[in-house]
Enzyme design. Structure first.
Site, short mmCIF file in Angstrom:
data_model
loop_
_atom_site.label_atom_id
_atom_site.label_comp_id
_atom_site.label_asym_id
_atom_site.label_seq_id
_atom_site.Cartn_x
_atom_site.Cartn_y
_atom_site.Cartn_z
N LEU A 130 22.01 -27.64 -15.86
CA LEU A 130 22.09 -26.87 -17.11
C LEU A 130 20.99 -27.30 -18.06
CD1 LEU A 130 23.45 -25.13 -19.33
CD2 LEU A 130 24.90 -27.12 -19.85
N ASP A 131 21.05 -28.54 -18.51
CA ASP A 131 20.07 -29.10 -19.43
C ASP A 131 19.82 -30.53 -18.98
OD1 ASP A 131 18.60 -30.12 -21.52
OD2 ASP A 131 20.11 -29.82 -23.07
#
Length: 536
Positions: free
Chosen positions: A200-201
């Site tokens: 995701l990040d």
């Protein structure tokens, strides 16, 4: 080699004999069927004229780690035969002309954890593996086409070196550090791809950013500003505590992140924030497209490196990446830090016998003269915070006092002997009190905004991209939004490597079009809510 026999006992003897021939140096009497290094496709022959296509080969993927983000990745990969699913329809129509079912091997240090992941998933097998056991690690890697490591980042280097030696692709969801970067030439020489930051990040944030930036450059636009916000937080109805925050994993890492220094560029000026001032640097944030969310943003480490990663360092006067929380989180956490609850040094008070949470609170607040049998409540705590100067605003002092009471840091109960620092005490209580109940869900919000302009600055526009995802509960099984948004991209990375859609070899981020274009397409086919818009 297809073999067959009417009697399973005879079949076992054949397999054992062939395995001894393939591995004469090993004592195979002590090795179970899972660990044999020879691949045998076993099936009972029904006809005298056996054809090789009667036995369908399964592609194998090894997934290391049976933590909280593992299940969605395993479930997706092992369901590859489900042609009714929109994801697999899209994948088979656009990315895989000829496809084999996938067998997923889930390896964990503790077999029971791997079994919990695989127990209701066909085509998934649980095995026990300690990656420091190089012989066993090499054995399992040699049996697959792609490895996905969802282990802690400190483990990736060991796995990566094994993958290079055995010429197997590797996918991780972790940041690519300097040590991993140094493996680039070795990976290229081995003809493999090490695809990092595929979560995701980092991960989806890279993909959306590069899509927006590259499209802008193709339209002869200059990127003047890049702002990115991302956070995993409770869904609104689950944000039901004074911090409006909960942990879906061990809180230590998230709490430590609150003391990391940060650097970013704003309107041409470089801004540096010391770790001790990070929470105090948080700013209120409202997204016009999501007006119901009262958010705040905390600077996230060194944003400047993304000017180079994204190729906009020479043109963007603002480059900022921040972490999202609900408004009010930082003022509480910042005050807890000033009290001393986030100090990681061994505290002398915790060395003496079995102190109580209440007494440790009194020690940190320097409150004297409280009898051993009395209790301390919100009012006394908030008054102490104001009088000591730890809080200047009464409203903040009340919030902090409510948080301390909610966490039980005022209770006359013994602190476990394993807690040697104030940080340990805080993590212990947060892990107890800030967890999701069975029916509660988390939320992931990722939002990019870039300002672009024509070379003459006559035309400007704002381009936005947003991902909003909530945790799900199906058939009594809860899956967090964080697990989905980390696990699914990693699984998609493995699929793109299996089908040779990613041709670049070496150490790679998902900032290349051969990765992010199909990956974003497949994320939407999976059901992720990705929206983009342009405002003049």
């Amino acid at each position: 080699m297809p073999i067959g026999a009417d009697d399973i006992g005879i079949l076992d003897k054949i397999i054992h004999s062939l395995s001894r021939m393939a591995n004469p140096q090993e004592n195979l009497d002590l090795v179970n069927n899972e660990t044999n290094k020879i691949f045998l496709k076993v099936g009972k022959i029904q006809e005298s004229g056996f054809k090789s296509e009667d036995v369908k080969r399964k592609t194998a993927v090894l997934l290391l780690g049976a933590g909280r983000v593992c299940y969605p990745a395993v479930d997706l990969l092992a369901s590859s035969g489900n042609s009714c699913c929109q994801f697999w329809k899209t994948f088979l129509e656009q990315y895989a002309e000829d496809w084999n079912d996938i067998e997923v091997i889930v390896a964990s240090l503790y077999l029971k954890d791997a079994k919990e992941i695989t127990e209701d998933i066909a085509n998934a097998t649980a095995v026990e593996l300690d990656i420091t056991d190089s012989e066993k690690l090499f054995m399992y890697i040699s049996q697959v086409e792609v490895v996905i490591s969802l282990l802690p980042p400190s483990c990736h280097l060991t796995v990566a070196n094994a993958c290079i030696e055995l010429r197997k692709h590797l996918v991780t969801a972790s940041y690519i550090n300097d040590a991993m970067t140094l493996l680039d030439e070795k990976a290229r020489n081995a003809g493999i791809t090490i695809l990092g930051e595929m979560g995701l990040d980092p991960g989806i944030d890279h993909m959306l950013a590069m899509k927006m930036i590259n499209e802008s450059h193709l339209q002869n636009r200059i990127v003047k500003s890049f702002m990115s916000y991302c956070g995993g937080i409770p869904s609104p109805e689950s944000a039901n505590n004074p911090l409006a925050y909960k942990f879906s994993w061990n809180p230590a890492g998230a709490i430590r992140a609150g003391s990391n220094p940060a650097t970013y560029k704003y309107e041409g000026k470089t801004v540096k924030v010391e770790g001790k001032d990070l929470y105090d640097s948080a700013v209120r944030l409202r997204l016009p497209d999501l007006p119901a969310f009262a958010l705040e943003c905390i600077p996230n480490r060194n944003s400047l490196i993304y000017g180079d990663v994204y190729g906009i360092g020479h043109e963007a006067s603002t480059i900022f990446r921040g972490t999202l929380r609900y408004e009010g989180f930082s003022e509480v956490m910042g005050t807890l830090a000033r009290i001393g609850f986030l100090d990681a040094e061994v505290h002398s008070f915790l060395r003496n016998g079995r102190p109580l949470f209440r007494d440790f609170l009194l020690e940190l607040l320097k409150i004297k003269g409280v009898s051993s049998g009395s209790t301390i409540g919100e009012k006394a705590i908030s008054e102490s915070l104001i009088s000591s100067g730890l809080c200047k605003v009464q409203e903040t002092a009340v919030k902090v006092a409510k948080t301390i009471v909610f966490l039980g840091l005022h209770e006359p109960t013994e602190i476990p002997s394993s807690c040697q620092s104030a940080f340990d005490v805080t993590c212990y209580r947060m892990e107890e009190r800030l967890t999701y109940s069975k029916n509660e869900q988390d939320m992931v919000l990722l939002h990019h905004e870039i300002q672009v302009a024509t070379p003459d600055d006559q035309q400007t526009e704002c381009r936005k991209a947003t991902l909003l995802e909530f945790g799900t509960t199906m058939n009594g099984k809860s899956t967090s939004a964080m697990a989905l948004t980390v696990g699914i991209p990693a699984a998609i990375g493995a699929l793109l490597l299996l089908t040779n859609k990613i041709k670049t070899r070496g150490v790679l981020r998902p900032i290349e079009s051969e990765v992010y274009i199909p990956a974003l397409d497949l994320l939407q086919a999976y059901g992720f809510k990705l929206t983009e818009k342009v405002e003049s």
